[in-house]
Design an enzyme around this catalytic site. Structure first.
Site, PDB file in Angstrom:
ATOM      1  N   ASP A  71      33.332  14.677  29.814  1.00 59.52           N
ATOM      2  CA  ASP A  71      32.194  14.896  29.197  1.00 59.52           C
ATOM      3  C   ASP A  71      31.245  13.623  29.608  1.00 59.52           C
ATOM      4  O   ASP A  71      31.490  12.669  29.191  1.00 59.52           O
ATOM      5  CB  ASP A  71      32.087  15.131  27.612  1.00 59.52           C
ATOM      6  N   TYR A 110      23.817   8.793  31.431  1.00 57.52           N
ATOM      7  CA  TYR A 110      25.091   7.653  31.371  1.00 57.52           C
ATOM      8  C   TYR A 110      25.143   6.894  32.413  1.00 57.52           C
ATOM      9  O   TYR A 110      25.732   5.849  32.311  1.00 57.52           O
ATOM     10  CB  TYR A 110      26.462   8.629  30.823  1.00 57.52           C
ATOM     11  N   LYS A 157      25.039  16.791  31.310  1.00 56.63           N
ATOM     12  CA  LYS A 157      23.976  17.254  30.748  1.00 56.63           C
ATOM     13  C   LYS A 157      22.820  16.581  31.227  1.00 56.63           C
ATOM     14  O   LYS A 157      22.616  15.602  31.916  1.00 56.63           O
ATOM     15  CB  LYS A 157      23.786  16.275  29.310  1.00 56.63           C
ATOM     16  N   HIS A 164      20.457  18.004  26.963  1.00 55.82           N
ATOM     17  CA  HIS A 164      20.923  16.817  26.027  1.00 55.82           C
ATOM     18  C   HIS A 164      20.589  16.534  24.700  1.00 55.82           C
ATOM     19  O   HIS A 164      20.833  16.086  23.723  1.00 55.82           O
ATOM     20  CB  HIS A 164      20.803  15.518  26.746  1.00 55.82           C
TER      21      HIS A 164
END
Ligand code: NDP
Length: 291
Positions: free
Chosen positions: A42, A47, A72, A105
């Protein structure tokens, strides 16, 4: 152990999360996770480590179709065309043609039209086969209801904060009623540990330690078994090889109903993450670079 999504796609119940792993450390962590058996990773555009995730997957030598890749779209890329392009950016960074599960997200409560347009782009990507399943994250009851009224495809997954101190039972109940898998983020309560908001960490909770002693396992393993036994997916994160392995050694565990009830009693009602209803582009917007 796999869960069946509402469109028939199988998803590993236990995955590996990479939030807060710096890009330069991500490939090693993902490589270790794949080595000990995780088959779901994930990540998220925001990120900043999708490229390293893709690199570790390619270097693992494991066939692409045996690994479930989840990422996401960040709120700054919401809108129909923008979200289609966000898929292109993520797929290129990951180095894949197809993404197994693509999530929004967050909801953008102040501009839900934009959230809906982003979701319609996910529906388009699903129809064209570029993604195998679509879903959402941090969607609360009202967000899910508005989404369902205005779009066609029920999300396969809603990834939300769930750990022994915070359960989101109403959202989970609605997920279940709609056939949406609840995937727990911060499943072992990482956010109670690193958020610095003064709460005791789940790892220190007396009840969890006591159950861990009873079953001869660790607190993290007890928390993960609690999720899986209640039908939730979970995506623990670690950069520590021993913990990466420990968190995957849970498939032979069986908590008793008394132990599950004791964990259910630890609910504090206190969210560790930001309030989803308060999220705005002004406070949380972030440019997602081109691939
Ligand atoms: P977790 O509940 O997974 O906890 C991670 C923390 O616990 C890290 O500090 C880690 O330390 C530590 N840890 C891991 N395993 C153990 C263990 N066996 N014993 C003791 N400590 C341990 O929290 P996260 O917030 O990281 O959530 C997991 C994943 O969920 C993220 O990586 C991300 O993929 C997703 N997520 C999604 C969000 C969303 O908005 N959709 C928000 C937050 C997370 P160390 O790494 O040093 O070993």
């Amino acid at each position: 152990m796999e869960l069946q999504l509402n469109n028939g796609v199988a998803m590993p119940a236990l995955g590996f999360g990479v939030y807060q792993i710096p890009p330069e450390d991500t490939a090693a962590a993902v490589a270790e996770a794949l080595r000990v058996g995780y088959r779901l990773i994930d990540t998220a555009a925001v990120y900043g480590n999708e490229r390293a995730v893709g690199e570790a997957i390619r270097d693992s030598g494991i066939p692409r179709d045996e690994i479930f890749i989840e990422t996401k779209v960040w709120i700054s890329d919401y809108g129909y065309e923008e979200t289609l392009h966000a898929f292109d950016k993520s797929a290129a960074k990951l180095g894949v043609d197809t993404i197994d599960l693509l999530l929004l997200h967050q909801a953008l409560p102040g501009d839900f039209e934009k959230t809906l347009a982003a979701y319609r782009a996910l529906e388009k990507l699903l129809a064209s086969g570029r993604v195998r399943a679509i879903g959402v994250s941090n969607f609360m009851v009202n967000h899910l209801q508005t989404l369902r009224r205005n779009t066609n495809v029920t999300p396969a997954v809603n990834q939300i904060e769930v750990h022994p101190f915070f359960h989101q039972r109403q959202v989970r109940d609605l997920n279940a009623a709609l056939g949406i898998v609840t995937q727990a983020w911060s499943p072992i309560g990482g956010i109670t540990d690193y958020s610095g908001n003064g709460t005791t960490s789940t790892f220190e909770a007396e009840t969890i330690r006591h159950i861990a002693d009873e079953v001869g396992r660790t607190p993290a393993q007890v928390m993960l078994a609690w999720h899986l036994q209640q039908g939730r997916a979970a995506i623990p994160k670690s950069v520590t090889p021993e913990r990466i392995a420990e968190n995957f050694q849970i498939f032979d565990m069986q908590l008793t109903s008394v132990q599950i009830a004791a964990l259910d009693d630890l609910e504090t009602g206190q969210r560790g993450g930001p309030e989803p209803e308060d999220l705005t582009l002004e406070t949380a917007g972030k440019d997602i670079p081109e691939a």
